[in-house]
Design a protein around this motif. Structure first.
Motif, PDB file in Angstrom:
ATOM      1  N   ILE A  78     -91.381  77.893  52.622  1.00 26.40           N
ATOM      2  CA  ILE A  78     -92.030  77.016  53.607  1.00 26.40           C
ATOM      3  C   ILE A  78     -92.569  75.759  52.928  1.00 26.40           C
ATOM      4  CG2 ILE A  78     -94.048  76.815  55.123  1.00 26.40           C
ATOM      5  CD1 ILE A  78     -93.607  79.804  55.813  1.00 26.40           C
ATOM      6  N   LEU A  79     -93.268  75.934  51.808  1.00 25.60           N
ATOM      7  CA  LEU A  79     -93.818  74.777  51.091  1.00 25.60           C
ATOM      8  C   LEU A  79     -92.703  73.883  50.571  1.00 25.60           C
ATOM      9  CD1 LEU A  79     -96.758  76.431  49.112  1.00 25.60           C
ATOM     10  CD2 LEU A  79     -96.920  74.977  51.134  1.00 25.60           C
ATOM     11  N   GLY A  80     -91.655  74.509  50.046  1.00 25.66           N
ATOM     12  CA  GLY A  80     -90.544  73.732  49.497  1.00 25.66           C
ATOM     13  C   GLY A  80     -89.816  72.915  50.555  1.00 25.66           C
ATOM     14  N   LEU A  81     -89.491  73.552  51.688  1.00 23.66           N
ATOM     15  CA  LEU A  81     -88.797  72.834  52.753  1.00 23.66           C
ATOM     16  C   LEU A  81     -89.679  71.761  53.386  1.00 23.66           C
ATOM     17  CD1 LEU A  81     -86.768  75.637  54.577  1.00 23.66           C
ATOM     18  CD2 LEU A  81     -85.901  73.788  53.142  1.00 23.66           C
ATOM     19  N   SER A  82     -90.979  72.018  53.486  1.00 22.28           N
ATOM     20  CA  SER A  82     -91.895  71.008  54.027  1.00 22.28           C
ATOM     21  C   SER A  82     -91.926  69.780  53.132  1.00 22.28           C
ATOM     22  CB  SER A  82     -93.299  71.591  54.177  1.00 22.28           C
ATOM     23  OG  SER A  82     -93.304  72.703  55.057  1.00 22.28           O
ATOM     24  N   ALA A  83     -91.965  70.013  51.816  1.00 20.93           N
ATOM     25  CA  ALA A  83     -91.968  68.896  50.869  1.00 20.93           C
ATOM     26  C   ALA A  83     -90.642  68.134  50.927  1.00 20.93           C
ATOM     27  CB  ALA A  83     -92.218  69.416  49.453  1.00 20.93           C
ATOM     28  N   ILE A  84     -89.532  68.864  51.013  1.00 19.52           N
ATOM     29  CA  ILE A  84     -88.215  68.213  51.102  1.00 19.52           C
ATOM     30  C   ILE A  84     -88.127  67.363  52.373  1.00 19.52           C
ATOM     31  CG2 ILE A  84     -85.757  68.657  51.454  1.00 19.52           C
ATOM     32  CD1 ILE A  84     -86.097  71.103  49.607  1.00 19.52           C
ATOM     33  N   ALA A  85     -88.668  67.873  53.482  1.00 20.07           N
ATOM     34  CA  ALA A  85     -88.631  67.119  54.739  1.00 20.07           C
ATOM     35  C   ALA A  85     -89.391  65.808  54.619  1.00 20.07           C
ATOM     36  CB  ALA A  85     -89.218  67.971  55.867  1.00 20.07           C
ATOM     37  N   VAL A  86     -90.598  65.863  54.033  1.00 18.96           N
ATOM     38  CA  VAL A  86     -91.392  64.642  53.887  1.00 18.96           C
ATOM     39  C   VAL A  86     -90.703  63.654  52.946  1.00 18.96           C
ATOM     40  CG1 VAL A  86     -93.583  63.723  53.009  1.00 18.96           C
ATOM     41  CG2 VAL A  86     -93.583  65.745  54.467  1.00 18.96           C
ATOM     42  N   LEU A  87     -90.113  64.158  51.864  1.00 25.06           N
ATOM     43  CA  LEU A  87     -89.368  63.280  50.950  1.00 25.06           C
ATOM     44  C   LEU A  87     -88.168  62.648  51.656  1.00 25.06           C
ATOM     45  CD1 LEU A  87     -89.447  65.396  47.660  1.00 25.06           C
ATOM     46  CD2 LEU A  87     -90.700  63.279  48.129  1.00 25.06           C
ATOM     47  N   ALA A  88     -87.508  63.416  52.499  1.00 22.81           N
ATOM     48  CA  ALA A  88     -86.375  62.871  53.260  1.00 22.81           C
ATOM     49  C   ALA A  88     -86.840  61.787  54.222  1.00 22.81           C
ATOM     50  CB  ALA A  88     -85.671  63.991  54.019  1.00 22.81           C
ATOM     51  N   PHE A  89     -87.995  62.000  54.867  1.00 24.28           N
ATOM     52  CA  PHE A  89     -88.523  60.978  55.770  1.00 24.28           C
ATOM     53  C   PHE A  89     -88.889  59.708  55.000  1.00 24.28           C
ATOM     54  CE2 PHE A  89     -90.271  64.687  58.528  1.00 24.28           C
ATOM     55  CZ  PHE A  89     -88.978  64.961  58.971  1.00 24.28           C
ATOM     56  N   HIS A  90     -89.398  59.893  53.795  1.00 26.68           N
ATOM     57  CA  HIS A  90     -89.696  58.736  52.945  1.00 26.68           C
ATOM     58  C   HIS A  90     -88.417  57.960  52.645  1.00 26.68           C
ATOM     59  CE1 HIS A  90     -93.797  58.049  51.651  1.00 26.68           C
ATOM     60  NE2 HIS A  90     -94.008  59.353  51.539  1.00 26.68           N
ATOM     61  N   SER A  91     -87.352  58.682  52.361  1.00 32.19           N
ATOM     62  CA  SER A  91     -86.104  58.027  51.960  1.00 32.19           C
ATOM     63  C   SER A  91     -85.498  57.190  53.079  1.00 32.19           C
ATOM     64  CB  SER A  91     -85.088  59.072  51.485  1.00 32.19           C
ATOM     65  OG  SER A  91     -84.633  59.870  52.571  1.00 32.19           O
ATOM     66  N   ILE A  92     -85.796  57.515  54.333  1.00 28.75           N
ATOM     67  CA  ILE A  92     -85.256  56.727  55.444  1.00 28.75           C
ATOM     68  C   ILE A  92     -86.269  55.700  55.942  1.00 28.75           C
ATOM     69  CG2 ILE A  92     -83.644  58.512  56.168  1.00 28.75           C
ATOM     70  CD1 ILE A  92     -85.603  59.334  58.329  1.00 28.75           C
ATOM     71  N   ASP A  93     -87.362  55.523  55.189  1.00 23.29           N
ATOM     72  CA  ASP A  93     -88.298  54.407  55.386  1.00 23.29           C
ATOM     73  C   ASP A  93     -88.969  54.425  56.764  1.00 23.29           C
ATOM     74  OD1 ASP A  93     -89.576  52.243  54.258  1.00 23.29           O
ATOM     75  OD2 ASP A  93     -88.164  50.772  55.049  1.00 23.29           O
ATOM     76  N   ILE A  94     -89.561  55.573  57.104  1.00 21.37           N
ATOM     77  CA  ILE A  94     -90.274  55.629  58.385  1.00 21.37           C
ATOM     78  C   ILE A  94     -91.773  55.830  58.172  1.00 21.37           C
ATOM     79  CG2 ILE A  94     -88.306  56.460  59.711  1.00 21.37           C
ATOM     80  CD1 ILE A  94     -89.522  59.269  59.570  1.00 21.37           C
ATOM     81  N   TYR A  95     -92.242  55.618  56.955  1.00 20.31           N
ATOM     82  CA  TYR A  95     -93.669  55.689  56.688  1.00 20.31           C
ATOM     83  C   TYR A  95     -94.230  54.280  56.475  1.00 20.31           C
ATOM     84  CZ  TYR A  95     -93.488  60.767  56.372  1.00 20.31           C
ATOM     85  OH  TYR A  95     -93.336  62.107  56.668  1.00 20.31           O
ATOM     86  N   LEU A 135     -86.812  54.550  67.723  1.00 17.14           N
ATOM     87  CA  LEU A 135     -86.071  54.282  66.489  1.00 17.14           C
ATOM     88  C   LEU A 135     -86.508  55.215  65.369  1.00 17.14           C
ATOM     89  CD1 LEU A 135     -84.079  52.627  64.838  1.00 17.14           C
ATOM     90  CD2 LEU A 135     -85.929  50.986  64.397  1.00 17.14           C
ATOM     91  N   GLN A 136     -87.822  55.359  65.186  1.00 15.96           N
ATOM     92  CA  GLN A 136     -88.303  56.179  64.081  1.00 15.96           C
ATOM     93  C   GLN A 136     -87.948  57.641  64.293  1.00 15.96           C
ATOM     94  OE1 GLN A 136     -92.559  56.972  63.717  1.00 15.96           O
ATOM     95  NE2 GLN A 136     -92.927  56.058  65.716  1.00 15.96           N
ATOM     96  N   PHE A 137     -88.059  58.139  65.560  1.00 12.18           N
ATOM     97  CA  PHE A 137     -87.781  59.552  65.744  1.00 12.18           C
ATOM     98  C   PHE A 137     -86.295  59.852  65.671  1.00 12.18           C
ATOM     99  CE2 PHE A 137     -87.023  63.425  68.205  1.00 12.18           C
ATOM    100  CZ  PHE A 137     -87.789  64.294  67.430  1.00 12.18           C
ATOM    101  N   SER A 138     -85.441  58.934  66.086  1.00 12.03           N
ATOM    102  CA  SER A 138     -84.001  59.184  65.973  1.00 12.03           C
ATOM    103  C   SER A 138     -83.609  59.346  64.512  1.00 12.03           C
ATOM    104  CB  SER A 138     -83.217  58.038  66.609  1.00 12.03           C
ATOM    105  OG  SER A 138     -83.485  56.810  65.956  1.00 12.03           O
ATOM    106  N   ARG A 139     -84.194  58.542  63.645  1.00 11.10           N
ATOM    107  CA  ARG A 139     -83.910  58.678  62.211  1.00 11.10           C
ATOM    108  C   ARG A 139     -84.544  59.949  61.648  1.00 11.10           C
ATOM    109  NH1 ARG A 139     -85.703  52.780  60.266  1.00 11.10           N
ATOM    110  NH2 ARG A 139     -85.090  53.544  58.210  1.00 11.10           N
ATOM    111  N   MET A 140     -85.764  60.238  62.104  1.00 13.33           N
ATOM    112  CA  MET A 140     -86.436  61.449  61.651  1.00 13.33           C
ATOM    113  C   MET A 140     -85.684  62.695  62.104  1.00 13.33           C
ATOM    114  SD  MET A 140     -90.300  62.736  62.615  1.00 13.33           S
ATOM    115  CE  MET A 140     -91.182  61.932  61.304  1.00 13.33           C
ATOM    116  N   PHE A 141     -85.223  62.699  63.356  1.00  7.66           N
ATOM    117  CA  PHE A 141     -84.491  63.851  63.880  1.00  7.66           C
ATOM    118  C   PHE A 141     -83.196  64.074  63.104  1.00  7.66           C
ATOM    119  CE2 PHE A 141     -81.426  65.755  66.877  1.00  7.66           C
ATOM    120  CZ  PHE A 141     -82.098  66.938  67.163  1.00  7.66           C
TER     121      PHE A 141
END
Length: 508
Positions: free
Chosen positions: A85-102, A112-118
């Motif tokens: 759970i911790l690992g996948l949560s961290a990977i998800a946040v890193l992935a969101f960072h990589s698509i520049d939605i923060y 726009l932001q949720f389509s990329r996040m989804f």
């Protein structure tokens, strides 16, 4: 290196600036704007850093809740689930960072932001399903748990982003996510700068008005739709009465004498000061500039504490301050009883002092003088053997125990820090001159919150300030602290304070 030489030259000149106590008389329009209620600023950098923490926590808690509700009752507890759970949560946040939605701009655009996040969220769980299938981990991980976490997680993230977009819109409307900006210098240069800044996409500046010392036709009353609110001296008072985050000079670099004269008045303010280079013929390398959109500026001064520094300072004060207050509560009680038994009158003494950005604050102290001789304005300094001081007062002033109630200011009121320049009383004097009259650039020490203890105090500059030299040394140490602040520096000063109190000879 040209820009560094310019900044160094400006600061060298300003370090010996004339006193910053001049106060203009604002005109009707400037006074009206200054008196309007303004919400406190929210740092976009802190917001952009806080959102990932919230989403990481929410994703982790959701995965844990589904695990506890569905998997544990049937299969019991397995340690690899929390780790996953911790690992996948961290990977998800890193992935969101990589698509520049923060970024604040992304927070406003929900679709726009949720389509990329989804897309990123779906990609992560497709990979998870593939790993479970090809590695034959069906008996290790529950596919229902994974599918439920994915589905509910998408709904939850969408809800969080909708809520965030609403908050960002509200904060933007309140002016909390914009930088309230003053332009120094009118005429064609000022108009060109204002037009360039307002033409930027996603501009986060709210240009309040223009300030210019010139009163002739070169600086009309309205520049590019913005009202001229006064002179640079008026800007000092204006910035003390309302929130100003950024000051931009529209003057050319070649007007060095005018720039220096103005900076000598403005550097005492807790604001960012930039010199516009958008119309300058002299060009440095691109990396020599900071940019507001595509408008190049030269950094002259930065506010001492901004963004995460403010958060760290706040946490340090509240956490360490609360622990200190609890630890010293027996001492506070003992001193309160001693003060009450020694002389009639209240235990606590309240006094108006100058705080952050020259605002008046009320600080608490244990009463150390006879009640009918208390000097609220501190117009007469306490000297050795002063008859106004009680018997208990002499002891607690010598040991600085009278300052302990200021922990209430730190923990509850928030208008003091544990460490910072000591707040001085309104009428405090050295050699019969008010401090700001005795020391050049005195008000620059008010660019941060005042503190219970400080760099000046642990270096022996506490107690009586009967000479200009003593207050000058205090101010020098205060400015050094402001320019070199860090959490570790605060901690060092706190640890050295008890030793400094033991060898102090100047406190009466």
């Amino acid at each position: 290196m040209a820009d560094e030489n310019l900044r160094g030259g400006l600061k060298a000149e300003i370090d010996v600036s004339p006193r910053g106590s001049e106060s203009g008389h604002l005109g009707a329009v400037a006074s009206h704007i200054a008196d309007e209620p303004i919400a406190g600023a929210i740092s976009p950098i802190v917001l952009a850093g806080f959102v990932p923490l919230v989403e990481f926590t929410a994703i982790s808690l959701l995965g844990t809740a589904i695990y506890l509700a569905y998997v544990v009752p049937d299969s019991g507890f397995a340690a690899y689930y929390p780790l996953t759970i911790l690992g996948l949560s961290a990977i998800a946040v890193l992935a969101f960072h990589s698509i520049d939605i923060y970024q604040v701009q992304a927070f406003r655009a929900v679709v726009l932001q949720f389509s990329r996040m989804f897309a990123a969220w779906t990609s992560i769980f497709m990979i998870v399903f593939a790993i479970v299938f090809f590695a034959r981990l069906d008996g290790v991980f529950s596919r229902v748990w994974i599918a439920t976490w994915y589905s509910l997680g998408a709904v939850m993230l969408f809800g969080l982003r909708v809520g965030l977009a609403g908050l960002v819109r509200t904060w933007t409307h309140q002016g909390r996510l914009v930088r309230r900006t003053a332009i120094v210098g009118g005429g064609e240069a000022g108009a060109s700068l204002i037009q360039s800044l307002e033409a930027q996409a996603d501009c986060d500046l709210d240009i309040i008005g223009v300030f210019d010392d010139r009163g002739d036709g070169r600086s009309p009353e309205r520049i590019a739709g913005k009202v001229k609110l006064g002179t640079v001296t008026d800007l000092v008072e204006f910035a003390r009465r309302t929130r100003i985050d950024l000051v931009i000079f529209s003057l050319p670099v070649t007007a060095e004498a005018r720039i220096l004269a103005m900076l000598k008045k403005l550097w005492v303010l807790p604001v960012d000061i930039r010199l516009s280079a958008h119309a300058a013929q002299l060009r440095f390398r691109p990396r020599a500039y900071s940019y507001i959109g595509n408008v190049p500026t030269i950094n002259v001064f930065d506010r001492p504490l901004a963004d995460w520094d403010v958060v760290m300072k706040w946490l340090f004060d509240r956490v360490i301050g609360s622990l200190t207050l609890i630890a010293l509560s027996p001492v506070l009680l003992a001193v309160a009883i001693a003060v009450k038994l020694d002389s009639r009158g209240p235990v606590l003494f309240r006094q108006k002092r100058y705080g952050f950005n020259n605002e008046l604050i009320e600080v608490f102290k244990f009463r150390s003088m006879y009640v009918d001789q208390c000097d609220v304005a501190a117009s007469s300094l306490v000297t050795k053997g002063d008859p106004r001081v009680t018997r208990v007062g002499r002891f607690i002033r010598k040991a600085s125990l009278d300052e302990l109630p200021q922990l209430f200011n730190v923990v509850f009121a928030g208008n003091l820090s544990l460490v910072g320049p000591r707040p001085h009383a309104m009428q405090a004097k050295a050699e019969n001159r008010l401090y700001d009259e005795a020391v050049d650039g005195y008000f620059a020490r008010h660019r941060v919150k005042p503190g219970i203890t400080g760099w000046a105090q642990i270096n022996g500059w506490r107690g009586e300030t009967d000479t200009a030299e003593k207050i000058q040394r205090r101010v020098e140490h205060d400015l050094y602290y402001i320019e070199n602040w860090s959490v570790m520096f605060d901690l060092l000063i706190l640890l050295k304070t008890p030793l400094a109190l033991l060898k102090s000879e100047n406190a009466y």
